[in-house]
Design a protein around this motif. Structure first.
Motif, PDB file in Angstrom:
ATOM      1  N   MET A   1      51.388  26.754  44.692  1.00  0.00           N
ATOM      2  CA  MET A   1      51.035  27.361  45.968  1.00  0.00           C
ATOM      3  C   MET A   1      51.875  28.605  46.239  1.00  0.00           C
ATOM      4  O   MET A   1      51.416  29.546  46.886  1.00  0.00           O
ATOM      5  N   GLY A   2      53.119  28.620  45.729  1.00  0.00           N
ATOM      6  CA  GLY A   2      53.940  29.811  45.869  1.00  0.00           C
ATOM      7  C   GLY A   2      53.299  31.008  45.181  1.00  0.00           C
ATOM      8  O   GLY A   2      53.247  32.109  45.733  1.00  0.00           O
ATOM      9  N   MET A   3      52.777  30.784  43.966  1.00  0.00           N
ATOM     10  CA  MET A   3      52.114  31.853  43.229  1.00  0.00           C
ATOM     11  C   MET A   3      50.826  32.280  43.936  1.00  0.00           C
ATOM     12  O   MET A   3      50.528  33.474  44.042  1.00  0.00           O
ATOM     13  N   MET A   4      50.066  31.331  44.431  1.00  0.00           N
ATOM     14  CA  MET A   4      48.823  31.659  45.137  1.00  0.00           C
ATOM     15  C   MET A   4      49.107  32.469  46.399  1.00  0.00           C
ATOM     16  O   MET A   4      48.401  33.433  46.704  1.00  0.00           O
ATOM     17  N   MET A   5      50.145  32.094  47.140  1.00  0.00           N
ATOM     18  CA  MET A   5      50.501  32.840  48.340  1.00  0.00           C
ATOM     19  C   MET A   5      50.950  34.257  47.996  1.00  0.00           C
ATOM     20  O   MET A   5      50.613  35.216  48.697  1.00  0.00           O
ATOM     21  N   LEU A   6      51.713  34.399  46.912  1.00  0.00           N
ATOM     22  CA  LEU A   6      52.137  35.726  46.484  1.00  0.00           C
ATOM     23  C   LEU A   6      50.941  36.589  46.127  1.00  0.00           C
ATOM     24  O   LEU A   6      50.867  37.767  46.495  1.00  0.00           O
ATOM     25  N   TYR A   7      50.002  36.003  45.394  1.00  0.00           N
ATOM     26  CA  TYR A   7      48.830  36.769  44.963  1.00  0.00           C
ATOM     27  C   TYR A   7      48.011  37.219  46.174  1.00  0.00           C
ATOM     28  O   TYR A   7      47.591  38.377  46.263  1.00  0.00           O
ATOM     29  N   LEU A   8      47.794  36.320  47.095  1.00  0.00           N
ATOM     30  CA  LEU A   8      47.015  36.665  48.285  1.00  0.00           C
ATOM     31  C   LEU A   8      47.736  37.700  49.140  1.00  0.00           C
ATOM     32  O   LEU A   8      47.119  38.619  49.687  1.00  0.00           O
ATOM     33  N   ALA A   9      49.064  37.558  49.247  1.00  0.00           N
ATOM     34  CA  ALA A   9      49.829  38.522  50.036  1.00  0.00           C
ATOM     35  C   ALA A   9      49.859  39.888  49.362  1.00  0.00           C
ATOM     36  O   ALA A   9      49.832  40.924  50.033  1.00  0.00           O
ATOM     37  N   ALA A  10      49.894  39.900  48.033  1.00  0.00           N
ATOM     38  CA  ALA A  10      49.907  41.171  47.300  1.00  0.00           C
ATOM     39  C   ALA A  10      48.541  41.834  47.294  1.00  0.00           C
ATOM     40  O   ALA A  10      48.425  43.036  47.035  1.00  0.00           O
ATOM     41  N   ASN A  11      47.507  41.055  47.580  1.00  0.00           N
ATOM     42  CA  ASN A  11      46.145  41.579  47.629  1.00  0.00           C
ATOM     43  C   ASN A  11      45.540  41.298  49.002  1.00  0.00           C
ATOM     44  O   ASN A  11      44.418  40.819  49.122  1.00  0.00           O
TER      45      ASN A  11
ATOM     46  N   GLY B   1      49.516  31.665  37.622  1.00  0.00           N
ATOM     47  CA  GLY B   1      49.482  33.035  37.155  1.00  0.00           C
ATOM     48  C   GLY B   1      48.501  33.237  36.014  1.00  0.00           C
ATOM     49  O   GLY B   1      47.758  34.217  35.974  1.00  0.00           O
ATOM     50  N   GLN B   2      48.477  32.289  35.084  1.00  0.00           N
ATOM     51  CA  GLN B   2      47.545  32.366  33.958  1.00  0.00           C
ATOM     52  C   GLN B   2      46.103  32.291  34.451  1.00  0.00           C
ATOM     53  O   GLN B   2      45.232  33.005  33.956  1.00  0.00           O
ATOM     54  N   GLN B   3      45.852  31.441  35.424  1.00  0.00           N
ATOM     55  CA  GLN B   3      44.500  31.307  35.966  1.00  0.00           C
ATOM     56  C   GLN B   3      44.065  32.572  36.700  1.00  0.00           C
ATOM     57  O   GLN B   3      42.886  32.914  36.719  1.00  0.00           O
ATOM     58  N   LEU B   4      45.042  33.267  37.296  1.00  0.00           N
ATOM     59  CA  LEU B   4      44.739  34.503  38.016  1.00  0.00           C
ATOM     60  C   LEU B   4      44.755  35.718  37.096  1.00  0.00           C
ATOM     61  O   LEU B   4      44.339  36.807  37.497  1.00  0.00           O
ATOM     62  N   GLY B   5      45.270  35.554  35.876  1.00  0.00           N
ATOM     63  CA  GLY B   5      45.306  36.648  34.928  1.00  0.00           C
ATOM     64  C   GLY B   5      46.480  37.589  35.100  1.00  0.00           C
ATOM     65  O   GLY B   5      46.415  38.760  34.722  1.00  0.00           O
ATOM     66  N   VAL B   6      47.603  37.079  35.679  1.00  0.00           N
ATOM     67  CA  VAL B   6      48.786  37.916  35.889  1.00  0.00           C
ATOM     68  C   VAL B   6      49.965  37.359  35.101  1.00  0.00           C
ATOM     69  O   VAL B   6      49.927  36.237  34.594  1.00  0.00           O
ATOM     70  N   ASP B   7      51.034  38.133  35.019  1.00  0.00           N
ATOM     71  CA  ASP B   7      52.224  37.756  34.263  1.00  0.00           C
ATOM     72  C   ASP B   7      53.269  37.159  35.195  1.00  0.00           C
ATOM     73  O   ASP B   7      53.453  37.640  36.325  1.00  0.00           O
ATOM     74  N   THR B   8      53.977  36.128  34.743  1.00  0.00           N
ATOM     75  CA  THR B   8      55.046  35.518  35.532  1.00  0.00           C
ATOM     76  C   THR B   8      56.338  35.528  34.721  1.00  0.00           C
ATOM     77  O   THR B   8      56.317  35.430  33.495  1.00  0.00           O
TER      78      THR B   8
END
Length: 339
Positions: A275-285, A58-65
């Motif tokens: 990978m859970g966070m990455m999948m969420l980010y990709l699915a949300a975008n 999340g930090q690498q993507l710039g989002v809050d967790t």
């Protein structure tokens, strides 16, 4: 010719640079975007490394967790937490559902709201969750069975403690017993009991099992909490019962090093979270993804059905030092789930 070549390169540079910037921009999220991780028995140490790597992604993507859950082993209360999170309209939810069926409707409702849900560890396969990150639960049970049977010379009595209804735990138990039956015919299952992650229930169950089966040589459970009670009972019995489990925590690691626990299979929690966070980010975008299928016409999320194996580690007294949570946090210099 040189002038023409230079002019062409300049034109290409002007044409390509904006496209590259546009391609890179989708991986720069907003701090206002919140992604939640929901657990049950939220104080169990197993979850902490999962969130640590979700947080890093999340930090690498710039989002809050945000880390949350219920401290009880209670599916109704976990469902209530899910509803509370859903009401906050998060960007995405990472969850280990305690039971698969009760979460079908709420996860499907989240999908209809445009909020992607990724499951990890435990799944709700008939829901509209977009991805599932897990270790191979069948492989965990098989590896555990082989380790126990080999240590016992392929012959003896064993028992299992279980948590009926929790999908990933049920799979581990079924695979453990199945492996014994297919590969180790001289290993006999003599007892099974539901401990439901309660050390006291596990302690009493092992004492009863051993009393009814004096030759009991090993016991397997699909999580760490029950092992605390099982290992204490085995220690008091002093008959050489081998305690095999999955997952670790500080106490289990201490028991491993002291020889009170035979071994543990630990899923790679960090990969689950990252990978859970990455999948969420990709699915949300998902508008940044254009696969060769009909999802753009049907309105479905192109990530629907993705399954990722996070791998596992066999933890013994020899490598236990690498799995202490406090040492891990000290090395990383973070505050864990408090951040």
């Amino acid at each position: 010719m040189r002038k023409l070549f230079a002019t062409t390169l300049a034109a290409l540079s002007l044409a390509v640079t904006p496209a590259l910037a546009q391609d890179e921009q989708p991986f720069k999220g907003s701090e206002e975007d919140q992604y939640y991780m929901i657990t049950f028995v939220s104080g169990v140490e197993y979850w902490f490394p999962v969130y640590e790597m979700m947080k890093q992604a999340g930090q690498q993507l710039g989002v809050d967790t945000v880390y949350t859950g219920t401290p009880e082993y209670d599916v109704t209360k976990q469902l209530a937490v899910f509803e509370q999170v859903l009401a906050r309209n998060p960007k995405g939810i990472l969850i280990a559902p305690m039971n698969p069926e009760p979460f079908i409707e709420p996860i499907n409702r989240a999908a209809e709201m445009g909020i992607p849900v990724v499951t990890f560890g435990a799944d709700s396969p008939n829901s509209k969750r977009v991805a599932f990150v897990t270790s191979d639960n069948a492989r965990e049970g098989q590896v555990a069975a082989d380790a126990v049977a080999e240590a016992m010379g392929g012959k003896g009595q064993y028992a299992v403690l279980e948590n009926p209804g929790q999908d990933n735990h049920d799979r581990r138990i079924a695979a453990f017993i199945g492996r014994m039956e297919s590969n180790w015919p001289d290993m006999e299952l003599v007892a099974r009991a539901a401990s439901n992650q309660d050390p006291t229930k596990a302690y009493n169950a092992v004492l009863s099992m051993a009393q009814a089966n004096p030759e009991l040589g090993a016991i397997f459970m699909p999580e760490a909490n029950s092992a605390l009670g099982a290992a204490q009972a085995a220690k008091e019995l002093n008959t050489g019962i081998k305690v095999m489990l999955t997952d670790v925590n500080g106490k289990i690691l201490d028991m491993l090093k002291a020889g009170e626990v035979f071994g543990s299979l630990n899923p790679n929690q960090g990969i689950q979270g990252y990978m859970g966070m990455m999948m969420l980010y990709l699915a949300a975008n998902s508008d940044m993804i254009d696969p060769m299928n009909a999802t753009s016409q049907t309105g479905e999320n192109p990530f629907a059905g993705v399954v990722i194996d996070n791998g596992l580690a066999v933890v013994t007294s020899e490598n236990a030092d690498f799995f202490y949570w406090d040492k891990y946090l000290e090395r990383r210099g973070t505050d864990g789930i408090k951040e």
